[in-house]
Design a protein around this motif. Structure first.
Motif, mmCIF file in Angstrom:
data_model
loop_
_atom_site.group_PDB
_atom_site.id
_atom_site.type_symbol
_atom_site.label_atom_id
_atom_site.label_comp_id
_atom_site.label_asym_id
_atom_site.label_seq_id
_atom_site.Cartn_x
_atom_site.Cartn_y
_atom_site.Cartn_z
ATOM 1 N N SER A 67 0.864 -1.189 0.000
ATOM 2 C CA SER A 67 0.000 0.000 0.000
ATOM 3 C C SER A 67 0.896 1.232 0.000
ATOM 4 O O SER A 67 1.795 1.347 0.833
ATOM 5 C CB SER A 67 -0.892 0.008 1.244
ATOM 6 O OG SER A 67 -1.708 -1.145 1.313
ATOM 7 N N VAL A 68 0.648 2.145 -0.931
ATOM 8 C CA VAL A 68 1.504 3.330 -1.097
ATOM 9 C C VAL A 68 0.703 4.575 -0.724
ATOM 10 O O VAL A 68 -0.344 4.848 -1.327
ATOM 11 C CB VAL A 68 2.015 3.435 -2.545
ATOM 12 C CG1 VAL A 68 2.987 4.604 -2.680
ATOM 13 C CG2 VAL A 68 2.679 2.136 -2.981
ATOM 14 N N LEU A 91 -5.843 11.339 2.657
ATOM 15 C CA LEU A 91 -4.782 10.417 2.245
ATOM 16 C C LEU A 91 -5.429 9.086 1.874
ATOM 17 O O LEU A 91 -6.388 8.658 2.511
ATOM 18 C CB LEU A 91 -3.813 10.204 3.406
ATOM 19 C CG LEU A 91 -2.547 9.396 3.150
ATOM 20 C CD1 LEU A 91 -1.530 10.261 2.412
ATOM 21 C CD2 LEU A 91 -1.949 8.925 4.469
ATOM 22 N N ILE A 92 -4.899 8.461 0.834
ATOM 23 C CA ILE A 92 -5.402 7.150 0.434
ATOM 24 C C ILE A 92 -4.210 6.282 0.065
ATOM 25 O O ILE A 92 -3.136 6.798 -0.282
ATOM 26 C CB ILE A 92 -6.412 7.276 -0.740
ATOM 27 C CG1 ILE A 92 -7.221 5.991 -0.900
ATOM 28 C CG2 ILE A 92 -5.709 7.659 -2.031
ATOM 29 C CD1 ILE A 92 -8.438 6.151 -1.797
ATOM 30 N N THR A 93 -4.381 4.964 0.170
ATOM 31 C CA THR A 93 -3.252 4.058 -0.046
ATOM 32 C C THR A 93 -3.567 3.033 -1.138
ATOM 33 O O THR A 93 -3.929 1.893 -0.837
ATOM 34 C CB THR A 93 -2.886 3.326 1.258
ATOM 35 O OG1 THR A 93 -4.065 2.725 1.819
ATOM 36 C CG2 THR A 93 -2.293 4.291 2.270
ATOM 37 N N PRO A 94 -3.430 3.416 -2.413
ATOM 38 C CA PRO A 94 -3.597 2.424 -3.486
ATOM 39 C C PRO A 94 -2.540 1.337 -3.369
ATOM 40 O O PRO A 94 -1.457 1.556 -2.811
ATOM 41 C CB PRO A 94 -3.434 3.246 -4.768
ATOM 42 C CG PRO A 94 -2.718 4.485 -4.348
ATOM 43 C CD PRO A 94 -3.117 4.749 -2.934
ATOM 44 N N ILE A 95 -2.860 0.156 -3.892
ATOM 45 C CA ILE A 95 -2.042 -1.033 -3.645
ATOM 46 C C ILE A 95 -1.383 -1.545 -4.925
ATOM 47 O O ILE A 95 -2.045 -1.716 -5.955
ATOM 48 C CB ILE A 95 -2.911 -2.155 -3.047
ATOM 49 C CG1 ILE A 95 -3.550 -1.675 -1.741
ATOM 50 C CG2 ILE A 95 -2.098 -3.414 -2.804
ATOM 51 C CD1 ILE A 95 -4.660 -2.590 -1.257
ATOM 52 N N TYR A 116 -7.680 -0.132 -3.223
ATOM 53 C CA TYR A 116 -7.158 0.562 -2.049
ATOM 54 C C TYR A 116 -7.465 -0.160 -0.737
ATOM 55 O O TYR A 116 -7.043 0.289 0.324
ATOM 56 C CB TYR A 116 -7.671 2.006 -1.979
ATOM 57 C CG TYR A 116 -9.175 2.144 -1.856
ATOM 58 C CD1 TYR A 116 -9.811 2.030 -0.623
ATOM 59 C CD2 TYR A 116 -9.957 2.424 -2.967
ATOM 60 C CE1 TYR A 116 -11.181 2.176 -0.505
ATOM 61 C CE2 TYR A 116 -11.330 2.571 -2.860
ATOM 62 C CZ TYR A 116 -11.932 2.456 -1.632
ATOM 63 O OH TYR A 116 -13.291 2.598 -1.530
ATOM 64 N N GLN A 117 -8.166 -1.269 -0.792
ATOM 65 C CA GLN A 117 -8.454 -2.031 0.420
ATOM 66 C C GLN A 117 -7.654 -3.330 0.404
ATOM 67 O O GLN A 117 -7.733 -4.106 -0.551
ATOM 68 C CB GLN A 117 -9.948 -2.331 0.545
ATOM 69 C CG GLN A 117 -10.764 -1.097 0.861
ATOM 70 C CD GLN A 117 -12.170 -1.429 1.296
ATOM 71 O OE1 GLN A 117 -12.657 -2.530 1.069
ATOM 72 N NE2 GLN A 117 -12.834 -0.478 1.915
ATOM 73 N N GLY A 118 -6.898 -3.556 1.466
ATOM 74 C CA GLY A 118 -6.070 -4.750 1.545
ATOM 75 C C GLY A 118 -4.619 -4.345 1.781
ATOM 76 O O GLY A 118 -4.321 -3.420 2.528
ATOM 77 N N GLY A 119 -3.712 -5.020 1.096
ATOM 78 C CA GLY A 119 -2.288 -4.744 1.265
ATOM 79 C C GLY A 119 -1.723 -5.498 2.446
ATOM 80 O O GLY A 119 -2.403 -5.742 3.440
ATOM 81 N N THR A 120 -0.455 -5.883 2.342
ATOM 82 C CA THR A 120 0.198 -6.605 3.441
ATOM 83 C C THR A 120 1.137 -5.707 4.238
ATOM 84 O O THR A 120 1.492 -6.028 5.367
ATOM 85 C CB THR A 120 0.981 -7.818 2.906
ATOM 86 O OG1 THR A 120 2.076 -7.365 2.105
ATOM 87 C CG2 THR A 120 0.086 -8.720 2.075
ATOM 88 N N ALA A 121 1.563 -4.575 3.652
ATOM 89 C CA ALA A 121 2.406 -3.599 4.344
ATOM 90 C C ALA A 121 2.301 -2.288 3.563
ATOM 91 O O ALA A 121 1.827 -2.264 2.421
ATOM 92 C CB ALA A 121 3.855 -4.062 4.424
#
Length: 436
Positions: free
Chosen positions: A303-304, A312-316, A349-354
Motif C-alpha cells: 500500500s503506497v 490520504l489514500i493508499t492504493p495497492i 485501495y483495500q487490503g495490502g500486506t504492508a
C-alpha cells in the motif's frame, strides 16, 4: 411500478455516505450503466450507476447530504411507459408512513428533557416541563440513539454535528471519548445558577479570526482509524541510514533505456520493489493479526500513501515482489492519478500486506509513520541528502536517506523487524539484488 434507488454499499465496511452530487435531474431518462450520482465514502468519491432503464421521477435526498444510510431511498425512478407523476406521488405516499414515527423517536419525554443538574431550580420547572415543541426535541439518528443507550451517553448534553444539529454516530463516539461538543448553557433545559463556576476559557471563547470547514467523510475516517491505531497497536520504531548513490545511478541507467517506451522510474518505485522483496525474504514481517491468529502472507502487496485533496489514500501494488520495475512504475502512476480524481475501485485501495510512506520530496529527514491496520508494518522514507558518511573506513560525502519501520509489536518481534530493516538497507544499497 416505481423503482426505488437506494444508497449503495460501495465498500464492505460502508454504513453511510455523503450524496456528493447528482448527475441527473428529475425528468431525465436514464439507461443501464448511466451515471446517476457521485457518492463520497470514507475513502473516495465513487460513481453510482443505473441498473435499470427509466425516468427519474423524484429526487428524495438532496446533493450534499451527509450521513445517508446504506439502503436508504435516495430517488424514485419510473419504469418505461410509466407515468412519471404517478411514480413520484406513489413514492411520496408510501414514504409518509415510514417517516411519520421519526419525530416520536427523536422527541424526549417531559421529565427526561427537564432533568436539572441543580435540584434547587424548582421555579423553572413549569416552563421546562411544557409539552415538547420542535425546539425542545432532541434530533438524533436511530443508530446514534441505540448507541447512546448502549453506552450510557446522555443525549441531552450533546450538540449534534449532523444536518440541522442532528446527533449522529460520530457524536456518540466523541462523547464516549470525552471530546464531543457540549450544548451551551443557553440551550440547556435549566439555567445554571449564578453561583456556578464558569468554565475555563478556551481558544474558541475568543474572537480569533478563522475559517471553519466541515470535516469530510474521509477526514473523519482518517481521524478515527489513526486514533484507533495509536491506542490499540503497540508501535516499535526502527531506523536505518541508507546510501542511495548506487540506486540513483541504476535508476538513471534504467530510465535511459526505458525512455523510448515513455516510462520514467521514480526513486519510490524502486523502494516499493525493495520493500516487497524484503518482506518475502523476512516473512515474519509480512503478517497481520486477525483476532487470536497470525496470518502470514504468501505475496507482498504494498500500500503506497498518496496525498489527495481532503486526505490520504493508499492504493495497492499487488504482488510487487514479482513485478518488474517498469510495471510498478506504470501501475503506480495510473493508481495515483485515479486516486486524486476519486476514481479508484474498492479492491485497489483495500487490503495490502504492508505500507510505504515517502515524505522525502518535502525535505523531511525522518519521521515515524502510523501503522495502517490490519497491517503490521509501514516503512517511512525520508529525503536523500548529501551527508558526511564513512565509506571504506574513510569519511566521504554520500547521498544518504533515513528509513524508519513502524512495527506492530504484537505480531512482529524487534529482532525480526531489525532483520527486515537490514535486508531493506542491503537491497537499496545494492539494488541489482532486487532485480535478480
Amino acid at each position: 411500478m416505481p423503482i426505488n434507488l437506494q444508497m449503495p454499499a460501495l465498500s464492505p465496511t460502508m454504513e453511510e455516505g455523503t450524496l456528493a452530487k447528482w448527475l441527473v435531474k428529475e425528468g431525465d431518462e436514464v439507461s443501464s450503466g448511466d451515471l446517476l450520482a457521485e457518492i463520497e465514502t470514507d475513502k473516495a468519491t465513487m460513481e453510482f450507476e443505473a441498473v435499470d432503464e427509466g425516468t427519474i421521477a423524484k429526487i428524495i435526498i438532496a446533493e450534499g447530504t451527509d450521513n445517508v444510510k446504506v439502503g436508504e431511498v435516495i430517488a424514485i425512478m419510473a419504469e418505461e411507459d410509466e407515468d412519471v407523476a404517478d411514480a413520484a406521488n406513489a413514492k411520496t405516499a408510501s414514504a409518509s408512513p415510514e417517516k411519520a414515527p421519526e419525530p416520536q423517536q427523536e422527541a424526549v419525554s417531559a421529565p427526561e428533557a427537564t432533568a436539572s443538574p441543580v435540584g434547587e431550580n424548582k421555579p423553572t420547572a413549569p416552563t421546562q416541563t411544557a409539552a415538547p415543541s420542535g425546539a425542545q426535541r432532541i434530533k438524533v439518528s436511530p443508530l446514534a440513539r441505540r448507541l447512546a443507550e448502549h453506552k450510557g451517553v446522555d443525549l441531552a448534553n450533546i450538540a449534534g454535528s449532523g444536518p440541522g444539529g442532528r446527533i449522529i454516530k460520530a457524536d456518540i463516539d466523541a462523547a464516549e471519548g470525552g471530546s464531543a461538543p457540549i450544548k451551551s448553557a443557553a440551550a440547556a433545559p435549566v439555567a445554571v445558577t449564578a453561583a456556578a463556576a464558569a468554565p475555563a476559557p478556551t481558544a474558541n471563547d475568543f474572537d480569533i479570526p478563522h475559517t471553519s470547514e466541515k470535516l469530510s467523510g474521509m477526514r473523519k475516517t482518517i481521524a478515527r482509524r489513526l486514533t484507533e491505531a495509536k491506542q490499540t497497536i503497540p508501535h516499535i520504531y526502527l531506523t536505518v541510514d541508507i546510501e542511495l548513490d548506487k540506486l540513483l545511478k541504476l535508476r538513471s541507467e534504467l530510465n535511459a533505456t526505458l525512455e523510448p517506451r515513455g516510462i520514467k522510474l521514480s526513486v519510490n518505485d524502486l523502494l516499493i520493489k525493495a520493500l516487497a522483496v524484503s518482506l518475502m525474504q523476512v516473512p515474519k514481517c509480512n503478517v497481520s493479526i486477525d483476532g487470536d491468529q497470525l496470518k502470514t502472507f504468501a505475496r507482498a502487496d504494498i500500500s503506497v500513501a498518496v496525498s489527495i485533496p481532503g486526505g490520504l489514500i493508499t492504493p495497492i501494488i499487488t504482488s510487487a515482489d514479482t513485478k518488474s520495475l517498469s510495471a510498478i512504475s506504470t501501475e503506480m502512476k495510473d493508481l495515483a492519478d485515479r486516486a486524486k480524481d476519486g476514481k479508484l475501485k474498492m479492491h485497489e485501495y483495500q487490503g495490502g500486506t504492508a505500507s510505504i510512506s515517502n515524505m522525502g520530496m518535502f525535505g523531511i529527514k525522518n519521521f515515524d509513520a502510523v501503522i495502517n491496520p490490519p497491517q503490521a508494518m509501514i516503512m517511512a522514507i525520508g529525503a536523500g541528502q548529501k551527508r558526511p558518511h564513512v565509506i571504506d573506513d574513510s569519511l566521504q560525502i554520500a547521498t544518504v536517506m533515513s528509513a524508519t519501520g513502524s512495527f506492530d509489536h504484537r505480531a512482529i518481534d524487534g529482532a525480526d523487524g531489525a532483520q527486515l530493516m537490514q535486508v531493506f538497507k542491503e537491497l537499496v544499497e545494492n539494488p541489482l539484488g532486487m532485480l535478480a
